[in-house]
Design a protein around this motif. Sequence first.
Motif, short mmCIF file in Angstrom:
data_model
loop_
_atom_site.label_atom_id
_atom_site.label_comp_id
_atom_site.label_asym_id
_atom_site.label_seq_id
_atom_site.Cartn_x
_atom_site.Cartn_y
_atom_site.Cartn_z
N LEU A 165 0.81 -1.22 0.00
CA LEU A 165 0.00 0.00 0.00
C LEU A 165 0.84 1.27 0.00
N GLY A 166 2.03 1.20 0.57
CA GLY A 166 2.88 2.39 0.59
C GLY A 166 3.32 2.81 1.98
N GLY A 167 3.03 1.96 3.00
CA GLY A 167 3.53 2.23 4.33
C GLY A 167 2.65 3.14 5.15
N GLY A 168 3.20 3.58 6.29
CA GLY A 168 2.45 4.42 7.22
C GLY A 168 1.60 3.59 8.15
N HIS A 169 0.72 4.26 8.89
CA HIS A 169 -0.14 3.57 9.85
C HIS A 169 -1.60 3.97 9.75
N GLU A 170 -1.93 4.86 8.84
CA GLU A 170 -3.34 5.20 8.62
C GLU A 170 -4.00 4.18 7.71
N ALA A 171 -5.31 4.08 7.82
CA ALA A 171 -6.06 3.20 6.93
C ALA A 171 -6.13 3.80 5.54
N TYR A 172 -6.10 2.96 4.54
CA TYR A 172 -6.25 3.37 3.14
C TYR A 172 -7.69 3.14 2.71
N ASP A 173 -8.24 4.11 1.99
CA ASP A 173 -9.57 3.94 1.42
C ASP A 173 -9.47 3.00 0.22
N VAL A 174 -10.50 2.21 -0.04
CA VAL A 174 -10.44 1.23 -1.12
C VAL A 174 -11.80 1.10 -1.79
N ARG A 175 -11.78 0.92 -3.10
CA ARG A 175 -12.99 0.63 -3.88
C ARG A 175 -12.63 -0.36 -4.98
N VAL A 176 -13.62 -1.15 -5.40
CA VAL A 176 -13.47 -2.03 -6.55
C VAL A 176 -14.02 -1.34 -7.77
N MET A 177 -13.25 -1.35 -8.85
CA MET A 177 -13.66 -0.72 -10.10
C MET A 177 -13.42 -1.73 -11.23
N LYS A 178 -14.49 -2.46 -11.58
CA LYS A 178 -14.39 -3.55 -12.55
C LYS A 178 -13.41 -4.60 -12.05
N ASP A 179 -12.28 -4.79 -12.73
CA ASP A 179 -11.32 -5.81 -12.32
C ASP A 179 -10.12 -5.21 -11.59
N LYS A 180 -10.28 -4.03 -11.02
CA LYS A 180 -9.16 -3.35 -10.37
C LYS A 180 -9.53 -2.88 -8.97
N LEU A 181 -8.53 -2.80 -8.12
CA LEU A 181 -8.66 -2.19 -6.80
C LEU A 181 -8.13 -0.77 -6.87
N VAL A 182 -8.94 0.19 -6.46
CA VAL A 182 -8.52 1.59 -6.40
C VAL A 182 -8.32 1.93 -4.93
N VAL A 206 -3.77 2.22 -8.36
CA VAL A 206 -4.63 1.22 -8.98
C VAL A 206 -3.87 -0.10 -9.00
N PHE A 207 -4.50 -1.16 -8.46
CA PHE A 207 -3.89 -2.48 -8.36
C PHE A 207 -4.67 -3.48 -9.21
N GLN A 208 -3.94 -4.47 -9.74
CA GLN A 208 -4.56 -5.51 -10.54
C GLN A 208 -4.05 -6.87 -10.08
N TYR A 209 -4.89 -7.87 -10.23
CA TYR A 209 -4.56 -9.23 -9.83
C TYR A 209 -3.35 -9.73 -10.60
N ASP A 210 -2.41 -10.35 -9.88
CA ASP A 210 -1.17 -10.82 -10.48
C ASP A 210 -1.17 -12.34 -10.49
#
Length: 333
Positions: free
Chosen positions: A283-300, A309-313
């Motif tokens: 996610l990029g480190g730190g200690h705060e929560a990251y907001d997340v949404r699903v957009m078709k086949d991707k995680l935003v 934007v993340f995609q299944y590997d």
Amino acid sequence: MERRKFLKISGSLAVGGLFLSVVGRNLWNVFKHPDKLFYDSKRPQGFTLLKEDDSFVSPYRRVYGFVASDDICAMETDGGSIYIATPNNISVYGLSGELQTNFTTPSDLRDITICDGLIYALYPTRIEVYNRQGDLLRQWEACSDHSDYCSLTVCRNGVFVTDAANKNICKYTLDGTMVRFIQSPKGFIVPSYCFAITSMDGKIFCSNPGRHLVECYSEEGEFLGDFGKVGTVAGAFSGCCNPAVLAPAGNGELLTSEKGIPRISCYGQDGRFRGVLLDGKALGGGHEAYDVRVMKDKLVVAGGDKVSVFQYDKRVSQQTQCGQCDKDCPLRM
């Protein structure tokens, strides 16, 4: 640092009597350097140091991202667009980060969501509704002068808002008429502004953060059940107030995002743990929560001023719980 952001960071590890015992230099560090106070090895006695699992392999990889104009207050997706709320502004981006439109808002915005093409914006004591061009269509005030709204979700049966001050859920009609208060049968415990709510399949899901639970209600407000347990291992919720973010996974499953040890996980509606999708390193480190949404086949994912934007590997997926899951999932298409 504004009170909400301070509590969002520090509240995840506050334990009984914490702030009463923090004085002098430590109290200053809470406000000026919360990461150092809560996570350094030279922490005050009684503080818990959380560590990530170094062996974890994420089944998702970052494919691209972009930087918002300021720190992100809230995020939502709709169709092919990503809606980003920053102080005094709501901006609409395409999936690759191209700015489509933006408009100014009051500075105390807490959360946004989209329903039928309309933008519902939540403030501490009111809700405003905009069209995509930023025209204010309607607004209404909170039903209590002492409200402190945190998060909202909108479905065809109404607007549901979590209230940290009154420790309940407020249900409104789409035009702002108050319908009812929804109380947890176990009692909501809300140590900080991580009182998440979302909706899917005719149900409302909200966090009971101080109890480390996800609770489920009908759209009429009937309690249907809950799940969750305390712990730092995958499949449990750590700290004093997790999960911090809830979002539909697109296939009837539920995504949770945690702070303290930031990670995004997937659960069935019955509470069955499917697996961790992204850990703090991904996610990029730190200690705060990251907001997340699903957009078709991707995680935003949004955190700080960045959207990723993340995609299944498929190359590494079989090493993970996600890759071995037999549930149909748009993210693995």
